[in-house]
Design a protein around this motif. Structure first.
Motif, PDB file in Angstrom:
ATOM      1  N   UNK A 139      63.682  -5.980 -12.941  1.00  0.00           N
ATOM      2  CA  UNK A 139      65.314  -6.651 -11.829  1.00  0.00           C
ATOM      3  C   UNK A 139      64.010  -7.382 -10.500  1.00  0.00           C
ATOM      4  N   UNK A 140      63.180  -6.043 -10.480  1.00  0.00           N
ATOM      5  CA  UNK A 140      61.877  -7.243  -9.691  1.00  0.00           C
ATOM      6  C   UNK A 140      61.592  -8.329  -9.670  1.00  0.00           C
ATOM      7  N   UNK A 141      61.001  -8.537 -11.461  1.00  0.00           N
ATOM      8  CA  UNK A 141      60.510 -10.095 -11.414  1.00  0.00           C
ATOM      9  C   UNK A 141      61.808 -10.760 -11.349  1.00  0.00           C
ATOM     10  N   UNK A 142      63.315 -10.149 -12.283  1.00  0.00           N
ATOM     11  CA  UNK A 142      64.063 -11.770 -12.465  1.00  0.00           C
ATOM     12  C   UNK A 142      64.613 -11.887 -10.939  1.00  0.00           C
ATOM     13  N   UNK A 143      64.495 -10.650  -9.657  1.00  0.00           N
ATOM     14  CA  UNK A 143      64.931 -11.287  -8.813  1.00  0.00           C
ATOM     15  C   UNK A 143      63.531 -12.102  -7.535  1.00  0.00           C
ATOM     16  N   UNK A 177      49.945  -3.736  -8.494  1.00  0.00           N
ATOM     17  CA  UNK A 177      48.676  -5.268  -9.170  1.00  0.00           C
ATOM     18  C   UNK A 177      50.189  -5.353  -9.733  1.00  0.00           C
ATOM     19  N   UNK A 178      50.846  -5.171 -10.977  1.00  0.00           N
ATOM     20  CA  UNK A 178      51.251  -6.040 -11.720  1.00  0.00           C
ATOM     21  C   UNK A 178      52.798  -7.469 -10.989  1.00  0.00           C
ATOM     22  N   UNK A 179      52.944  -6.602  -9.857  1.00  0.00           N
ATOM     23  CA  UNK A 179      53.478  -7.119  -9.361  1.00  0.00           C
ATOM     24  C   UNK A 179      52.870  -8.565  -8.266  1.00  0.00           C
ATOM     25  N   UNK A 180      51.891  -7.715  -8.341  1.00  0.00           N
ATOM     26  CA  UNK A 180      50.620  -9.057  -7.487  1.00  0.00           C
ATOM     27  C   UNK A 180      50.201  -9.556  -7.982  1.00  0.00           C
ATOM     28  N   UNK A 181      50.377  -9.936  -9.755  1.00  0.00           N
ATOM     29  CA  UNK A 181      50.312 -10.489 -10.571  1.00  0.00           C
ATOM     30  C   UNK A 181      51.486 -11.540 -10.218  1.00  0.00           C
ATOM     31  N   UNK A 182      52.297 -11.171 -10.841  1.00  0.00           N
ATOM     32  CA  UNK A 182      54.154 -11.766 -10.836  1.00  0.00           C
ATOM     33  C   UNK A 182      53.983 -12.842  -9.972  1.00  0.00           C
ATOM     34  N   UNK A 183      54.156 -12.593  -8.219  1.00  0.00           N
ATOM     35  CA  UNK A 183      54.139 -12.936  -7.663  1.00  0.00           C
ATOM     36  C   UNK A 183      52.731 -14.302  -6.561  1.00  0.00           C
ATOM     37  N   UNK A 184      51.478 -13.275  -7.768  1.00  0.00           N
ATOM     38  CA  UNK A 184      50.680 -14.558  -7.435  1.00  0.00           C
ATOM     39  C   UNK A 184      50.901 -16.213  -7.467  1.00  0.00           C
ATOM     40  N   UNK A 185      51.337 -15.567  -9.236  1.00  0.00           N
ATOM     41  CA  UNK A 185      52.164 -17.402 -10.283  1.00  0.00           C
ATOM     42  C   UNK A 185      52.937 -17.850  -9.376  1.00  0.00           C
ATOM     43  N   UNK A 225      59.156  -7.601  -1.135  1.00  0.00           N
ATOM     44  CA  UNK A 225      58.535  -8.030  -2.710  1.00  0.00           C
ATOM     45  C   UNK A 225      56.666  -8.636  -2.329  1.00  0.00           C
ATOM     46  N   UNK A 226      56.474  -9.282  -1.048  1.00  0.00           N
ATOM     47  CA  UNK A 226      54.971  -9.397  -0.907  1.00  0.00           C
ATOM     48  C   UNK A 226      54.296  -7.791  -0.615  1.00  0.00           C
ATOM     49  N   UNK A 227      55.389  -7.071   0.100  1.00  0.00           N
ATOM     50  CA  UNK A 227      54.957  -6.071   0.703  1.00  0.00           C
ATOM     51  C   UNK A 227      53.989  -5.189  -0.104  1.00  0.00           C
ATOM     52  N   UNK A 228      55.424  -4.803  -0.866  1.00  0.00           N
ATOM     53  CA  UNK A 228      55.247  -4.087  -2.396  1.00  0.00           C
ATOM     54  C   UNK A 228      54.093  -4.633  -3.399  1.00  0.00           C
TER      55      UNK A 228
END
Length: 191
Positions: A53-57, A117-125, A109-112
């Motif tokens: 869900x977070x990745x798609x958000x 780390x897995x969310x960070x990698x996705x948001x970096x992209x 999402x940035x704060x989360x």
């Protein structure tokens, strides 16, 4: 997983509202179902996990914050000068204000991502792609300034947007049009 695209989008939009209103800790399938006004269990039928869900958000926030192509085409009919860059920055501000919940959800999402780390990698992209696209647009449109100019504008506008959408009183003494024009003038001064 369910494939109804309209329902999936409505659930993602509801998740954005939940994030903006309740923060990352409040983002549950039940909260998304309630915000979307759908039966309990609907979100869990569309997303394999909270991480899914977070990745798609994250992708949906990118879609919602993107400028309308027809508006950009209209704007880009103007001469390629500092005034146009200032106009583009003001349009960015107005677009983010219109999508305040989306921008706040993205900040959540940035704060989360600082804790995951897995969310960070996705948001970096996601954010690297945004910056690359901004660079390509600016340089490709032959706007004043170089790559560093675009990065400076990105950094300055990010700060301006955070204050404007979270603590607007901080910048209240400074008129935005003048502030943005000064920012653009100074960022493009060496080009």
């Amino acid at each position: 997983m369910r494939q109804n695209a309209a329902r999936r989008t409505a659930l993602l939009d509801a998740a954005i509202e939940v994030l903006a209103r309740d923060g990352s800790r409040g983002l549950t399938f039940r909260a998304v179902d309630a915000a979307a006004a759908v039966p309990t269990g609907t979100a869990s039928n569309y997303f394999a996990s909270r991480d899914d869900l977070i990745a798609q958000v994250a992708q949906r926030t990118r879609e919602r914050l993107a400028p309308n192509e027809a508006d950009v085409e209209q704007t880009m009919r103007a001469p390629r000068d500092r005034e146009l860059v200032g106009l583009l920055m003001r349009q960015l501000l107005f677009r983010m204000r219109a999508e305040r919940s989306t921008y706040l959800a993205m900040l959540e999402l940035r704060l989360e991502a600082t804790r995951r780390p897995e969310l960070q990698a996705m948001l970096v992209e996601v954010f690297s792609t945004n910056l690359r696209e901004s660079l390509a647009f600016h340089i490709g449109a032959d706007l004043p300034g170089d790559e560093t100019t675009v990065v400076l504008l990105y950094l300055a506008m990010t700060g301006l947007l955070i204050d404007d959408l979270t603590l607007p009183e901080v910048l209240a003494p400074y008129p935005y049009p003048k502030l943005i024009d000064d920012l653009v003038r100074r960022a493009t001064a060496t080009s």
